[in-house]
Design an enzyme around this catalytic site. Structure first.
Site, PDB file in Angstrom:
ATOM      1  N   GLY A  48      41.761  42.762  47.338  1.00 29.64           N
ATOM      2  CA  GLY A  48      42.034  44.018  46.772  1.00 29.64           C
ATOM      3  C   GLY A  48      41.705  43.743  45.087  1.00 29.64           C
ATOM      4  N   HIS A  49      41.042  42.332  44.143  1.00 26.32           N
ATOM      5  CA  HIS A  49      40.862  41.543  42.874  1.00 26.32           C
ATOM      6  C   HIS A  49      39.141  41.386  43.297  1.00 26.32           C
ATOM      7  CE1 HIS A  49      42.211  40.309  39.243  1.00 26.32           C
ATOM      8  NE2 HIS A  49      42.620  41.419  39.385  1.00 26.32           N
ATOM      9  N   PHE A  50      38.620  42.571  43.367  1.00 27.23           N
ATOM     10  CA  PHE A  50      38.398  43.487  43.668  1.00 27.23           C
ATOM     11  C   PHE A  50      36.954  43.547  44.368  1.00 27.23           C
ATOM     12  CE2 PHE A  50      38.956  43.024  38.734  1.00 27.23           C
ATOM     13  CZ  PHE A  50      40.050  43.627  38.757  1.00 27.23           C
ATOM     14  N   VAL A  55      37.421  38.838  41.407  1.00 25.24           N
ATOM     15  CA  VAL A  55      38.138  37.755  40.518  1.00 25.24           C
ATOM     16  C   VAL A  55      39.181  36.931  40.393  1.00 25.24           C
ATOM     17  CG1 VAL A  55      37.833  37.621  38.012  1.00 25.24           C
ATOM     18  CG2 VAL A  55      36.399  38.862  39.274  1.00 25.24           C
TER      19      VAL A  55
END
Length: 153
Positions: A48-50, A55
């Site tokens: 989810g990041h990203f 990252v």
């Protein structure tokens, strides 16, 4: 002094997915540490990041530096063990945090932490994370040690 993952897990209570130190390459108990975190695409936070541009979250880089600090701070003090169920070692302050470059899958974080002050209650550190010799993050960290009551452990 060097530590492998088994020795790290004997000293820290963290487990997957929150254990963020893979190896210790240098340690001077009570003084300093150099530890390694291998950053893999398999890390759960990259989902989810990203998804389009993975990252490593800055807060997890800070957490990795704090975990490294816990490893060397009490190595010579057998009454304090961060992995003990009777002791809580909390990150309570972060000052001057700077993130200079994104950390991405395939990077190897070199965590360098030096003790500014270690006591039985509050510890202060200067920490930095490097990738390929370049500083990607740095901060002053403060951690607190709390002895847990039997009903908290």
């Amino acid at each position: 002094m060097e530590l492998d993952i088994r020795q790290i897990m004997e000293r820290l209570p963290h487990r997957y997915p929150m254990l963020l130190v893979d190896r210790v390459v240098e340690m001077v108990p009570g003084k300093s540490i150099v530890a390694i975190k291998n950053v893999s695409m398999n890390e759960p936070f990259f989902t989810g990041h990203f998804p389009h541009h993975p990252v490593m979250p800055g807060v997890l880089i800070i957490e990795a530096m704090a975990q490294a600090a816990a490893l060397f701070s009490f190595e010579d003090d057998h009454e304090v063990n961060a992995a003990s169920q009777k002791i809580a070692y909390y990150l309570v302050g972060v000052d001057g945090a700077r993130f200079r470059k994104p950390v991405v899958p395939g990077d190897q974080l070199r965590l360098e932490v030096v003790a500014d002050r270690i006591s039985r209650a509050i510890c202060k550190y200067s920490a930095k994370a490097l990738v390929d010799g370049q500083v990607v993050a740095e901060a002053k960290l403060m951690c607190a040690i709390r002895v847990l009551e039997d009903d908290e452990a």
